[in-house]
Scaffold this motif. Structure first.
Motif, PDB file in Angstrom:
ATOM      1  N   PHE A 154      38.244  51.509  31.307  1.00 61.05           N
ATOM      2  CA  PHE A 154      38.588  50.963  32.584  1.00 61.05           C
ATOM      3  C   PHE A 154      37.564  51.186  33.579  1.00 61.05           C
ATOM      4  CE2 PHE A 154      39.837  51.589  36.977  1.00 61.05           C
ATOM      5  CZ  PHE A 154      40.408  50.310  37.342  1.00 61.05           C
ATOM      6  N   VAL A 155      36.912  52.675  33.620  1.00 56.52           N
ATOM      7  CA  VAL A 155      35.959  52.989  34.349  1.00 56.52           C
ATOM      8  C   VAL A 155      34.637  52.199  33.961  1.00 56.52           C
ATOM      9  CG1 VAL A 155      34.522  54.948  34.760  1.00 56.52           C
ATOM     10  CG2 VAL A 155      36.776  55.298  34.764  1.00 56.52           C
ATOM     11  N   LEU A 156      34.259  51.918  32.603  1.00 51.03           N
ATOM     12  CA  LEU A 156      33.143  51.233  32.481  1.00 51.03           C
ATOM     13  C   LEU A 156      33.192  49.628  32.677  1.00 51.03           C
ATOM     14  CD1 LEU A 156      32.462  52.792  28.926  1.00 51.03           C
ATOM     15  CD2 LEU A 156      31.033  53.099  30.898  1.00 51.03           C
ATOM     16  N   ASP A 157      34.344  49.200  32.565  1.00 54.06           N
ATOM     17  CA  ASP A 157      34.650  47.700  32.803  1.00 54.06           C
ATOM     18  C   ASP A 157      34.327  47.568  34.409  1.00 54.06           C
ATOM     19  OD1 ASP A 157      34.646  46.660  30.337  1.00 54.06           O
ATOM     20  OD2 ASP A 157      37.125  46.888  30.416  1.00 54.06           O
ATOM     21  N   ARG A 158      34.840  48.520  35.138  1.00 53.88           N
ATOM     22  CA  ARG A 158      34.811  48.504  36.598  1.00 53.88           C
ATOM     23  C   ARG A 158      33.298  48.537  36.925  1.00 53.88           C
ATOM     24  NH1 ARG A 158      35.584  47.028  41.292  1.00 53.88           N
ATOM     25  NH2 ARG A 158      36.157  48.318  43.120  1.00 53.88           N
TER      26      ARG A 158
ATOM     27  N   TRP B 120      31.435  45.404  36.301  1.00 55.00           N
ATOM     28  CA  TRP B 120      31.864  44.324  37.112  1.00 55.00           C
ATOM     29  C   TRP B 120      31.229  44.512  38.470  1.00 55.00           C
ATOM     30  CZ3 TRP B 120      34.337  44.774  41.885  1.00 55.00           C
ATOM     31  CH2 TRP B 120      34.632  43.657  42.586  1.00 55.00           C
ATOM     32  N   ARG B 121      30.964  45.815  38.956  1.00 54.98           N
ATOM     33  CA  ARG B 121      30.585  46.067  40.229  1.00 54.98           C
ATOM     34  C   ARG B 121      28.867  45.779  40.186  1.00 54.98           C
ATOM     35  NH1 ARG B 121      27.287  49.289  42.313  1.00 54.98           N
ATOM     36  NH2 ARG B 121      27.148  50.613  40.536  1.00 54.98           N
TER      37      ARG B 121
ATOM     38  N   ARG C 258      24.857  39.140  41.626  1.00 54.91           N
ATOM     39  CA  ARG C 258      25.359  37.722  42.247  1.00 54.91           C
ATOM     40  C   ARG C 258      24.968  37.483  43.575  1.00 54.91           C
ATOM     41  NH1 ARG C 258      29.613  38.152  38.497  1.00 54.91           N
ATOM     42  NH2 ARG C 258      30.945  38.827  40.127  1.00 54.91           N
ATOM     43  N   ARG C 259      25.391  38.935  44.329  1.00 56.29           N
ATOM     44  CA  ARG C 259      25.091  38.633  45.700  1.00 56.29           C
ATOM     45  C   ARG C 259      23.651  38.745  46.094  1.00 56.29           C
ATOM     46  NH1 ARG C 259      29.848  41.490  46.206  1.00 56.29           N
ATOM     47  NH2 ARG C 259      28.968  43.704  46.023  1.00 56.29           N
TER      48      ARG C 259
END
Length: 150
Positions: free
Chosen positions: A21-25, A28-29, A35-36
């Motif tokens: 979960f931590v690595l996926d988060r 994603w960040r 992208r921004r």
């Protein structure tokens, strides 16, 4: 003793799930931030290209390369025709305040430049050159602020 094996398996599974979960988060960040930055870069480039197009038209008119009957009227409408104001609106949606302040100053310098060329001062290349240099200096300041946000 059987419960110790079961508890350690459950604990291992929980640690694995939390790590995933931590690595996926984090991934994603990072992707979201990229992208921004890509979106910001595209809008920055579009705005700078529109102002560069307007500047090129003005210098061509001032130097007599585009000296025809409609040259003066093209000089007066160059900001609209080059879509500078539309691009500035796009910029206002994503840019930080410091970028917008510099972008607004750039549009002001472009208007000054347009005014000098539109007055038919092509013979007074010193005034045209001063207006063009003020525009170029402001553009360089804007680019520096934009780089800091990318």
């Amino acid at each position: 003793m059987e419960w110790i094996g079961l508890a350690s398996t459950a604990l291992g599974a929980l640690v694995g799930l939390a790590a995933t979960f931590v690595l996926d988060r984090e991934r994603w960040r990072r992707e979201s931030d990229q992208r921004r930055r890509d979106d910001r870069r595209a809008v920055y480039t579009s705005f700078l290209a529109a102002t560069a197009e307007a500047s090129e038209i003005l210098i061509n008119i001032a130097r007599g390369h585009d000296a025809d009957a409609s040259a003066s009227s093209r000089a007066q409408t160059v900001i609209r025709d080059s879509r500078v104001l539309t691009r500035r609106l796009e910029l206002s949606l994503i840019a930080e305040q410091a970028v917008m302040e510099q972008a607004n100053r750039l549009v002001d310098r472009l208007r000054d430049y347009r005014h000098v060329v539109g007055q038919g001062l092509a013979g007074d290349m010193e005034a045209v050159d001063q207006a063009r240099m003020a525009y170029n200096d402001q553009r360089d300041q804007l680019v520096e602020v934009m780089r800091k946000t990318l």
